[in-house]
Design a protein around this motif. Structure first.
Motif, PDB file in Angstrom:
ATOM      1  N   THR A 153      15.808  -0.951  -2.733  1.00  0.00           N
ATOM      2  CA  THR A 153      16.457   0.049  -1.886  1.00  0.00           C
ATOM      3  C   THR A 153      15.605   1.304  -1.748  1.00  0.00           C
ATOM      4  OG1 THR A 153      18.639  -0.763  -2.569  1.00  0.00           O
ATOM      5  CG2 THR A 153      18.551   1.419  -1.566  1.00  0.00           C
ATOM      6  N   GLU A 154      15.002   1.734  -2.850  1.00  0.00           N
ATOM      7  CA  GLU A 154      14.162   2.936  -2.823  1.00  0.00           C
ATOM      8  C   GLU A 154      12.953   2.744  -1.908  1.00  0.00           C
ATOM      9  OE1 GLU A 154      14.168   5.984  -4.269  1.00  0.00           O
ATOM     10  OE2 GLU A 154      16.198   5.716  -5.059  1.00  0.00           O
ATOM     11  N   LEU A 155      12.297   1.614  -2.028  1.00  0.00           N
ATOM     12  CA  LEU A 155      11.112   1.350  -1.205  1.00  0.00           C
ATOM     13  C   LEU A 155      11.491   1.196   0.268  1.00  0.00           C
ATOM     14  CD1 LEU A 155       9.279  -1.154  -3.568  1.00  0.00           C
ATOM     15  CD2 LEU A 155       8.579   1.193  -3.043  1.00  0.00           C
ATOM     16  N   LYS A 156      12.603   0.522   0.503  1.00  0.00           N
ATOM     17  CA  LYS A 156      13.064   0.335   1.881  1.00  0.00           C
ATOM     18  C   LYS A 156      13.385   1.673   2.530  1.00  0.00           C
ATOM     19  CE  LYS A 156      16.599  -2.079   4.582  1.00  0.00           C
ATOM     20  NZ  LYS A 156      17.754  -3.009   4.528  1.00  0.00           N
ATOM     21  N   SER A 157      14.084   2.528   1.799  1.00  0.00           N
ATOM     22  CA  SER A 157      14.445   3.843   2.328  1.00  0.00           C
ATOM     23  C   SER A 157      13.199   4.684   2.597  1.00  0.00           C
ATOM     24  CB  SER A 157      15.356   4.566   1.333  1.00  0.00           C
ATOM     25  OG  SER A 157      15.646   5.871   1.771  1.00  0.00           O
ATOM     26  N   ASP A 187       0.842  -1.194   0.000  1.00  0.00           N
ATOM     27  CA  ASP A 187       0.000   0.000   0.000  1.00  0.00           C
ATOM     28  C   ASP A 187       0.877   1.244   0.000  1.00  0.00           C
ATOM     29  OD1 ASP A 187      -2.916   0.970   0.464  1.00  0.00           O
ATOM     30  OD2 ASP A 187      -1.708   2.131   1.878  1.00  0.00           O
ATOM     31  N   ILE A 188       0.408   2.289  -0.618  1.00  0.00           N
ATOM     32  CA  ILE A 188       1.213   3.507  -0.725  1.00  0.00           C
ATOM     33  C   ILE A 188       1.480   4.142   0.640  1.00  0.00           C
ATOM     34  CG2 ILE A 188      -0.716   5.113  -1.015  1.00  0.00           C
ATOM     35  CD1 ILE A 188       1.088   6.484  -3.193  1.00  0.00           C
ATOM     36  N   TYR A 213       4.340  -2.507   4.855  1.00  0.00           N
ATOM     37  CA  TYR A 213       5.647  -2.671   4.204  1.00  0.00           C
ATOM     38  C   TYR A 213       6.431  -3.863   4.752  1.00  0.00           C
ATOM     39  CZ  TYR A 213      10.536  -2.235   3.097  1.00  0.00           C
ATOM     40  OH  TYR A 213      11.814  -2.536   2.697  1.00  0.00           O
ATOM     41  N   LEU A 214       6.489  -4.004   6.064  1.00  0.00           N
ATOM     42  CA  LEU A 214       7.297  -5.075   6.653  1.00  0.00           C
ATOM     43  C   LEU A 214       6.791  -6.446   6.219  1.00  0.00           C
ATOM     44  CD1 LEU A 214       7.846  -3.650  10.243  1.00  0.00           C
ATOM     45  CD2 LEU A 214       9.439  -3.639   8.315  1.00  0.00           C
ATOM     46  N   ARG A 215       5.485  -6.630   6.234  1.00  0.00           N
ATOM     47  CA  ARG A 215       4.920  -7.902   5.779  1.00  0.00           C
ATOM     48  C   ARG A 215       5.189  -8.104   4.293  1.00  0.00           C
ATOM     49  NH1 ARG A 215       0.304  -7.050   7.458  1.00  0.00           N
ATOM     50  NH2 ARG A 215      -0.843  -6.505   5.569  1.00  0.00           N
TER      51      ARG A 215
END
Length: 214
Positions: A80-84, A13-14, A19-21
């Motif tokens: 990397t972008e999503l994690k950051s 989801d935006i 995110y973690l799941r």
């Protein structure tokens, strides 16, 4: 490598709430497909493998995120972008959960270990890895303050890894459970013996009372 088949995992989801799941699910999928290195090393994998990894990730992004990141052609860069983006939002919450974790709040060593492992893994996903010293100190500092002697005993053992401490605590817990069970068995046995003794005395008394003196 098997042909990728879309799986029924929720899309990211935006808002980043899941995110973690999502990160765990994507890691599992990529590992299953033999593509996990594509998000770890920039130059790893063939062009086809990188394309497959991107396909997996795009499939599990919602439409708005896919549009935002459609120009990124490297699975490593997308990861990397999503994690950051999302760990910056989630990290304060995850840190708070870790700080609130207390050994004395759990009914068993196994329950505590599960919660600690989950918290530690979540922090790793957010880019923070706990040291063995931190894992050990979490147990020592959050044990029941009434068990000060026990805390000192644990420290004096000189544990260097959390796993060693966990094994020691688990064995102690099992031994205490066995002792409690044995104590309960002995108490029941003594109670039964008392009842049998009283029953025997009652029979003797009844017999004496029924005698006729001639």
């Amino acid at each position: 490598m098997s042909r990728f088949q879309p799986l029924d995992y929720d899309t990211l989801d935006i808002s980043g709430e899941n995110y973690l799941r999502w990160a765990i699910n994507i890691s599992v999928i990529l590992k299953t497909e033999g593509l996990s290195e594509c998000i770890i090393k920039n130059d790893h994998g063939t062009e086809n493998e990188k394309y497959m990894a991107l396909t997996v990730m795009h499939h599990h992004l919602n439409k708005e995120l896919r549009n935002q990141y459609q120009d990124i052609q490297s699975p490593r860069c997308l990861w990397t972008e999503l994690k950051s983006r999302y760990t910056k939002v989630l990290l304060p919450k995850v840190r708070h959960e870790w700080m609130s974790l207390r050994f004395r709040d759990f009914g068993s060593v196994e329950e505590y270990n599960y919660a600690l492992s989950k918290a530690a893994h979540t922090l790793i996903l957010c880019g923070e890895k706990l040291t063995e010293e931190e894992l050990l100190e979490k147990v020592f500092s959050t044990a029941d303050p009434r068990d000060l002697t026990l805390q000192l005993t644990y420290r004096d053992k000189g544990f260097t890894t959390y796993n060693d401490l966990f094994l020691y605590l688990s064995q102690n817990e099992q031994m205490n459970q066995i002792k409690d069970e044995m104590s309960g068995y002995e108490a029941d046995s003594d109670e039964n013996d008392d009842e049998e003794s009283m029953g025997a005395t009652s029979k003797v008394t009844d017999g004496v009372a029924g005698l006729t003196i001639v």
